[in-house]
Design a protein around this motif. Structure first.
Motif, PDB file in Angstrom:
ATOM      1  N   PRO A  29      33.486  56.462  45.843  1.00 48.28           N
ATOM      2  CA  PRO A  29      34.711  56.267  45.061  1.00 48.28           C
ATOM      3  C   PRO A  29      34.377  56.002  43.598  1.00 48.28           C
ATOM      4  CG  PRO A  29      34.783  54.989  47.089  1.00 48.28           C
ATOM      5  CD  PRO A  29      33.392  55.517  46.979  1.00 48.28           C
ATOM      6  N   SER A  30      35.347  56.237  42.740  1.00 47.92           N
ATOM      7  CA  SER A  30      35.123  56.162  41.292  1.00 47.92           C
ATOM      8  C   SER A  30      34.743  54.771  40.815  1.00 47.92           C
ATOM      9  CB  SER A  30      36.400  56.605  40.561  1.00 47.92           C
ATOM     10  OG  SER A  30      37.491  55.769  40.930  1.00 47.92           O
ATOM     11  N   PHE A  31      35.028  53.745  41.613  1.00 47.73           N
ATOM     12  CA  PHE A  31      34.740  52.376  41.184  1.00 47.73           C
ATOM     13  C   PHE A  31      33.428  51.837  41.736  1.00 47.73           C
ATOM     14  CE2 PHE A  31      38.381  52.558  44.164  1.00 47.73           C
ATOM     15  CZ  PHE A  31      37.708  52.263  45.346  1.00 47.73           C
ATOM     16  N   PHE A  32      32.655  52.637  42.483  1.00 49.04           N
ATOM     17  CA  PHE A  32      31.303  52.258  42.878  1.00 49.04           C
ATOM     18  C   PHE A  32      30.324  52.988  41.961  1.00 49.04           C
ATOM     19  CE2 PHE A  32      32.887  51.512  47.472  1.00 49.04           C
ATOM     20  CZ  PHE A  32      33.218  50.203  47.171  1.00 49.04           C
ATOM     21  N   THR A  33      29.963  52.343  40.860  1.00 50.63           N
ATOM     22  CA  THR A  33      29.112  52.968  39.856  1.00 50.63           C
ATOM     23  C   THR A  33      28.083  51.951  39.362  1.00 50.63           C
ATOM     24  OG1 THR A  33      30.423  52.319  37.910  1.00 50.63           O
ATOM     25  CG2 THR A  33      31.091  54.332  39.071  1.00 50.63           C
ATOM     26  N   ASP A  34      27.183  52.430  38.547  1.00 53.51           N
ATOM     27  CA  ASP A  34      26.311  51.518  37.809  1.00 53.51           C
ATOM     28  C   ASP A  34      27.172  50.493  37.080  1.00 53.51           C
ATOM     29  OD1 ASP A  34      24.186  53.113  38.599  1.00 53.51           O
ATOM     30  OD2 ASP A  34      23.974  54.111  36.650  1.00 53.51           O
ATOM     31  N   ASN A  35      26.624  49.297  36.885  1.00 53.09           N
ATOM     32  CA  ASN A  35      27.263  48.227  36.095  1.00 53.09           C
ATOM     33  C   ASN A  35      28.413  47.529  36.795  1.00 53.09           C
ATOM     34  OD1 ASN A  35      25.576  49.059  33.885  1.00 53.09           O
ATOM     35  ND2 ASN A  35      27.085  50.637  33.389  1.00 53.09           N
ATOM     36  N   MET A  36      28.691  47.865  38.054  1.00 54.53           N
ATOM     37  CA  MET A  36      29.853  47.270  38.706  1.00 54.53           C
ATOM     38  C   MET A  36      29.582  45.814  39.097  1.00 54.53           C
ATOM     39  SD  MET A  36      29.917  48.948  42.505  1.00 54.53           S
ATOM     40  CE  MET A  36      28.581  48.716  43.669  1.00 54.53           C
ATOM     41  N   VAL A  37      30.669  45.111  39.395  1.00 55.07           N
ATOM     42  CA  VAL A  37      30.599  43.744  39.890  1.00 55.07           C
ATOM     43  C   VAL A  37      31.174  43.719  41.295  1.00 55.07           C
ATOM     44  CG1 VAL A  37      31.300  41.348  39.534  1.00 55.07           C
ATOM     45  CG2 VAL A  37      30.867  42.821  37.563  1.00 55.07           C
ATOM     46  N   LEU A  38      30.441  43.093  42.223  1.00 56.87           N
ATOM     47  CA  LEU A  38      30.931  42.883  43.582  1.00 56.87           C
ATOM     48  C   LEU A  38      31.241  41.403  43.768  1.00 56.87           C
ATOM     49  CD1 LEU A  38      28.517  45.124  45.693  1.00 56.87           C
ATOM     50  CD2 LEU A  38      30.825  45.660  44.882  1.00 56.87           C
ATOM     51  N   GLN A  39      32.261  41.119  44.553  1.00 62.47           N
ATOM     52  CA  GLN A  39      32.717  39.751  44.758  1.00 62.47           C
ATOM     53  C   GLN A  39      31.658  38.923  45.479  1.00 62.47           C
ATOM     54  OE1 GLN A  39      35.395  38.253  43.508  1.00 62.47           O
ATOM     55  NE2 GLN A  39      34.636  36.354  44.429  1.00 62.47           N
ATOM     56  N   GLN A  40      31.365  37.756  44.923  1.00 59.85           N
ATOM     57  CA  GLN A  40      30.319  36.906  45.479  1.00 59.85           C
ATOM     58  C   GLN A  40      30.734  36.262  46.807  1.00 59.85           C
ATOM     59  OE1 GLN A  40      29.375  33.198  43.553  1.00 59.85           O
ATOM     60  NE2 GLN A  40      31.450  32.928  42.727  1.00 59.85           N
ATOM     61  N   SER A  42      30.936  37.117  49.904  1.00 55.38           N
ATOM     62  CA  SER A  42      32.003  37.824  50.613  1.00 55.38           C
ATOM     63  C   SER A  42      31.440  38.915  51.516  1.00 55.38           C
ATOM     64  CB  SER A  42      32.974  38.470  49.620  1.00 55.38           C
ATOM     65  OG  SER A  42      33.614  37.515  48.829  1.00 55.38           O
ATOM     66  N   ALA A  43      32.283  39.338  52.435  1.00 58.11           N
ATOM     67  CA  ALA A  43      32.034  40.564  53.199  1.00 58.11           C
ATOM     68  C   ALA A  43      32.733  41.685  52.442  1.00 58.11           C
ATOM     69  CB  ALA A  43      32.579  40.429  54.609  1.00 58.11           C
ATOM     70  N   VAL A  44      31.946  42.522  51.764  1.00 56.88           N
ATOM     71  CA  VAL A  44      32.481  43.500  50.822  1.00 56.88           C
ATOM     72  C   VAL A  44      32.471  44.898  51.440  1.00 56.88           C
ATOM     73  CG1 VAL A  44      32.143  44.609  48.595  1.00 56.88           C
ATOM     74  CG2 VAL A  44      31.737  42.153  48.832  1.00 56.88           C
ATOM     75  N   PRO A  45      33.624  45.516  51.665  1.00 58.41           N
ATOM     76  CA  PRO A  45      33.644  46.897  52.141  1.00 58.41           C
ATOM     77  C   PRO A  45      32.991  47.828  51.120  1.00 58.41           C
ATOM     78  CG  PRO A  45      35.789  45.866  52.435  1.00 58.41           C
ATOM     79  CD  PRO A  45      34.985  44.947  51.569  1.00 58.41           C
ATOM     80  N   PHE A  46      32.219  48.785  51.650  1.00 57.98           N
ATOM     81  CA  PHE A  46      31.526  49.754  50.792  1.00 57.98           C
ATOM     82  C   PHE A  46      31.579  51.079  51.528  1.00 57.98           C
ATOM     83  CE2 PHE A  46      27.662  51.726  48.950  1.00 57.98           C
ATOM     84  CZ  PHE A  46      27.940  51.553  47.601  1.00 57.98           C
ATOM     85  N   TRP A  47      32.064  52.121  50.898  1.00 53.92           N
ATOM     86  CA  TRP A  47      32.347  53.343  51.631  1.00 53.92           C
ATOM     87  C   TRP A  47      32.166  54.579  50.762  1.00 53.92           C
ATOM     88  CZ3 TRP A  47      35.851  50.028  49.616  1.00 53.92           C
ATOM     89  CH2 TRP A  47      36.872  50.535  48.800  1.00 53.92           C
ATOM     90  N   GLY A  48      32.266  55.736  51.417  1.00 51.78           N
ATOM     91  CA  GLY A  48      32.145  56.991  50.696  1.00 51.78           C
ATOM     92  C   GLY A  48      32.239  58.180  51.628  1.00 51.78           C
ATOM     93  N   GLU A  49      31.761  59.329  51.159  1.00 51.23           N
ATOM     94  CA  GLU A  49      31.796  60.561  51.939  1.00 51.23           C
ATOM     95  C   GLU A  49      30.402  61.179  51.980  1.00 51.23           C
ATOM     96  OE1 GLU A  49      34.753  63.232  50.464  1.00 51.23           O
ATOM     97  OE2 GLU A  49      36.248  61.647  50.194  1.00 51.23           O
ATOM     98  N   SER A  50      30.135  61.951  53.043  1.00 51.55           N
ATOM     99  CA  SER A  50      28.842  62.629  53.172  1.00 51.55           C
ATOM    100  C   SER A  50      28.958  63.729  54.206  1.00 51.55           C
ATOM    101  CB  SER A  50      27.749  61.626  53.579  1.00 51.55           C
ATOM    102  OG  SER A  50      26.524  62.288  53.822  1.00 51.55           O
ATOM    103  N   THR A 431      42.765  48.754  47.321  1.00 45.93           N
ATOM    104  CA  THR A 431      43.066  47.651  48.224  1.00 45.93           C
ATOM    105  C   THR A 431      41.921  47.267  49.152  1.00 45.93           C
ATOM    106  OG1 THR A 431      44.166  49.236  49.713  1.00 45.93           O
ATOM    107  CG2 THR A 431      45.564  47.998  48.167  1.00 45.93           C
ATOM    108  N   ASP A 432      40.920  48.129  49.294  1.00 48.22           N
ATOM    109  CA  ASP A 432      39.740  47.751  50.075  1.00 48.22           C
ATOM    110  C   ASP A 432      38.617  47.203  49.206  1.00 48.22           C
ATOM    111  OD1 ASP A 432      40.717  48.283  52.625  1.00 48.22           O
ATOM    112  OD2 ASP A 432      40.206  50.405  52.508  1.00 48.22           O
ATOM    113  N   TYR A 433      38.813  47.212  47.894  1.00 51.21           N
ATOM    114  CA  TYR A 433      37.810  46.636  46.997  1.00 51.21           C
ATOM    115  C   TYR A 433      38.034  45.128  46.972  1.00 51.21           C
ATOM    116  CZ  TYR A 433      34.537  46.683  43.048  1.00 51.21           C
ATOM    117  OH  TYR A 433      33.442  46.511  42.235  1.00 51.21           O
ATOM    118  N   LYS A 434      37.031  44.377  47.326  1.00 48.61           N
ATOM    119  CA  LYS A 434      37.179  42.926  47.432  1.00 48.61           C
ATOM    120  C   LYS A 434      37.351  42.312  46.055  1.00 48.61           C
ATOM    121  CE  LYS A 434      37.042  39.085  49.868  1.00 48.61           C
ATOM    122  NZ  LYS A 434      38.047  38.784  50.914  1.00 48.61           N
ATOM    123  N   ILE A 435      38.454  41.584  45.857  1.00 47.22           N
ATOM    124  CA  ILE A 435      38.723  40.941  44.572  1.00 47.22           C
ATOM    125  C   ILE A 435      38.928  39.446  44.778  1.00 47.22           C
ATOM    126  CG2 ILE A 435      39.737  43.023  43.571  1.00 47.22           C
ATOM    127  CD1 ILE A 435      42.510  41.780  43.994  1.00 47.22           C
TER     128      ILE A 435
END
Length: 657
Positions: A29-40, A42-50, A431-435
């Motif tokens: 997804p467009s918001f999983f990139t270099d320089n990102m911040v993930l919520q401390q 937490s159980a953080v969903p992480f997803w994509g396509e392949s 909505t699946d990005y942990k905030i």
């Protein structure tokens, strides 16, 4: 099959498999990139396509491996994040290795709303001291993600973002980012030294129902027709047809009531029309701030300019902004018209319409709501190839029609302001990005339906908490700032009713409200002081989320009692309650006749006593009940008290939907 052919077939299969594996590049997804911040923590969903069968993810903070099975081209895992820190890397391998670098673990805040949240440090915003603020914005532990303006009929899975994804906060990246969000993050970071990720998803001029999911909106039935029209082309066409017919009828009524016309003919644009009895206004400016406070309707402007022989040999160009719609004539000759408050006009005046000596320019402006007039910088002029004739200065003006004498203007939600249209494109994908929480600044566009906002705002908060799967998601918001002309006498106000709707949302748990009626601008719906706005939101977060001992609220109305001719008001946050300066201002009082008078007020034992000789038997007290209030009640924090009223009398927006 002989051995040679068998070996060849096996080799082709191996090469084909290797080719497929090598080209099974993972898509994120467009918001999983270099320089990102993930919520401390937490159980953080992480997803994509392949295209592969499975995907392996490694996180450098704990050196753990996660495997996501690919089903129908999609995979997902849940990453465990530690306490804040970094930078880290995340490596994704589905046969092709992709590494996300410079990842921080910290606090992620979603920043949303309309133009006052969107207002950038530079660009069209140019906040107070913007050059200095931008040059000092070196905060590599603050990261910025900017959503594009996108609307959709149905919920989307992908978020369109600017600048390739997350960016490190610097003078180069912060200039076009939300000023309120930046100052919010800066204060928290300075206090807690925790990395902050800001997801900025806002859009100027938008309505709250556009930010709310259709599922939530269907529970209140105020937008059923519009929601159904979004699902059905037949219903959409019928809705548009009805709107066009209603608008045509309304515009005929508007024109029929316009005194500038007589039996369908223009009379106020003719050169020889006598405008000596008209009043004078300096342009460019908003007429709301020049004696026509809160006026909606048609205002005509006339100005005589003297042109030389050279000036009339070439066409002239007149450029300006008008709010909302305008028409222009020169020497009685119709030149053109434009609709839209944010569209710059460029009118060409043919030389054959010009005359040596005196020329009359007439501009008719229609304003539907909010500010109205001819606005822009002082470079308001008529220009030719060789000459510039200034049009700034005094113009004659007169009211052509007052909208209060007409039925309500028909409204059709279109584009981004259709119910749920922005939610679908700019919130649903997140909505699946942990905030950690939400900061929100919106409401100006809903002020005419402020009573309805009481349910809409709380509906949105609960809706987002449901969609982000966090029933206690912190939700902190800005109450509308002071705006428009100050009134000499107490009266009704849709902006006060909107502030009341925001105040009532505080009954929801884990909410907080930044009051800003002391830092607005009566002549600018986009006040430049966003440092205090972001700072006040940050103080709420520091107190409620980060357990910092800090004052974060001015007085909030709690209860009242009446004894004789005096009403006594009790407040929450009443420590050292006082006037910011001199005597208390902004209180009004009424009896059973519902007529309000300015009242005297004083602090007595941590409460405010209110009284007026005009009201011997008081029934209700109001404070700062105005578009642009003058109240000065505060407490030990120095922050302003929220406006309030003790009555529940029907307001001016109660019947509007």
């Amino acid at each position: 099959m002989n051995k040679y052919l068998l070996r060849k077939a096996i080799l082709v299969w191996v090469l084909f498999s290797a080719f497929n594996t090598a080209n099974a590049a993972v898509i994120l997804p467009s918001f999983f990139t270099d320089n990102m911040v993930l919520q401390q923590k937490s159980a953080v969903p992480f997803w994509g396509e392949s295209d592969a069968k499975s995907v392996n993810i490694k996180t450098s903070w704990d050196k753990k491996s996660y495997t996501g099975k690919v089903v129908n081209g999609k995979w997902n895992v849940v990453l465990k994040t530690p306490i804040y820190g970094g930078p880290y890397t995340i490596t994704i391998n589905d046969g092709t290795i992709k590494t996300l670098k410079n990842v921080l673990i910290g606090e992620v805040w979603l920043c949303s709303g309309q133009s006052n949240m969107e207002m950038p440090l530079k660009g069209w915003g140019k906040i107070d001291h913007y050059k200095e603020e931008i040059s000092n914005a070196n905060y590599p532990q603050i990261r910025l993600l900017q959503a594009e303006h996108i609307e959709s009929t149905l919920p989307l899975n992908t978020l369109k973002v600017q600048h390739g994804g997350w960016n490190v906060c610097s003078p180069e990246t912060v200039a076009d980012f939300s000023a309120t969000a930046y100052f919010f993050a800066r204060k928290i970071y300075k206090e807690k030294n925790i990395p902050i990720g800001l997801i900025h998803s806002s859009w100027g001029g938008t309505l709250i129902e556009a930010w709310t999911s259709s599922g939530a909106l269907t529970t209140i039935h105020d937008f059923d027709t519009e929601i159904q029209a979004m699902k059905s082309e037949v219903d959409a066409a019928a809705l548009l047809k009805k709107y066009n017919a209603d608008m045509e009828d309304w515009e005929m009524k508007l024109r029929g009531s316009d005194q500038g016309f007589e039996t369908g003919k223009i009379i106020w644009a003719t050169p020889n029309f006598d405008d000596s009895s008209w009043k004078t206004m300096t342009l460019p400016s908003f007429f709301d701030s020049n004696g026509l406070g809160n006026f909606d309707g048609i205002v005509w402007f006339r100005k005589k300019v003297t042109l030389s022989e050279n000036s009339i040999k070439k066409d002239l160009i007149i450029s300006y902004y008008a709010d909302d719609d305008d028409m222009i004539w020169v020497n009685g000759n119709y030149i053109g018209e434009t609709k839209g408050y944010n569209v710059k006009r460029h009118y060409t005046i043919p030389s054959q319409f010009l005359r040596k000596g005196e020329n009359t320019i007439t501009i008719r402006v229609f304003d539907g709501s909010g500010n109205g007039g001819i606005y822009g910088d002082e470079n308001f002029a008529a220009k030719s190839e060789k000459e510039t004739i200034s049009l700034a200065g005094d113009w004659k003006y007169n009211i052509g029609a007052d909208s209060k004498n007409l039925p309500a203007k028909p409204y059709l939600a279109q584009g981004q302001n259709r119910p749920s249209a922005i939610y679908n494109a700019m919130i649903a994908p997140l909505t699946d990005y942990k905030i950690k929480g939400v900061i929100w600044y919106q409401g100006e566009s809903n002020a005419e339906r402020a009573y309805q906002y009481q349910k809409l705002f709380q509906l949105l908060i609960n809706d987002w908490r449901d969609k982000f799967k966090d029933k206690n998601l912190p939700f902190f918001f800005v109450q509308l700032a002071n705006y428009k002309q100050q009134k000499q006498e107490p009266g009704e106000s849709d902006w006060a009713e909107l502030r009341e709707a925001q105040f009532k949302a505080l009954k929801l748990p884990n909410t907080g409200m930044a009051v800003t009626t002391d830092i607005g601008n009566g002549e600018d719906i986009h006040p430049k002081n966003k440092q205090d706005v972001g700072g006040r939101l940050a103080s709420i977060a520091l107190a409620k989320v980060y357990n910092t001992k800090i004052d974060y609220s001015g007085p909030l109305y709690k209860s009242y009692s009446i004894k004789g001719n005096t009403a006594t008001i009790d407040f929450d946050f009443n420590k050292n309650i006082k006037a910011r300066d001199d005597a208390l201002k902004g209180f009004s009082i009424a009896g059973s006749d519902q007529k309000f008078y300015w009242a005297d007020a004083k602090v007595v034992k941590g409460k405010v006593e209110v009284y007026s000789q005009e009201v011997p038997n008081p029934v209700s007290v109001r404070y700062n009940w105005a578009d642009n209030p003058i109240g000065n009640l505060t407490n030990a924090s120095g922050l302003p008290a929220s406006s309030f009223r003790t009555d529940i009398w029907a307001g001016i927006t109660q019947e509007k939907k």
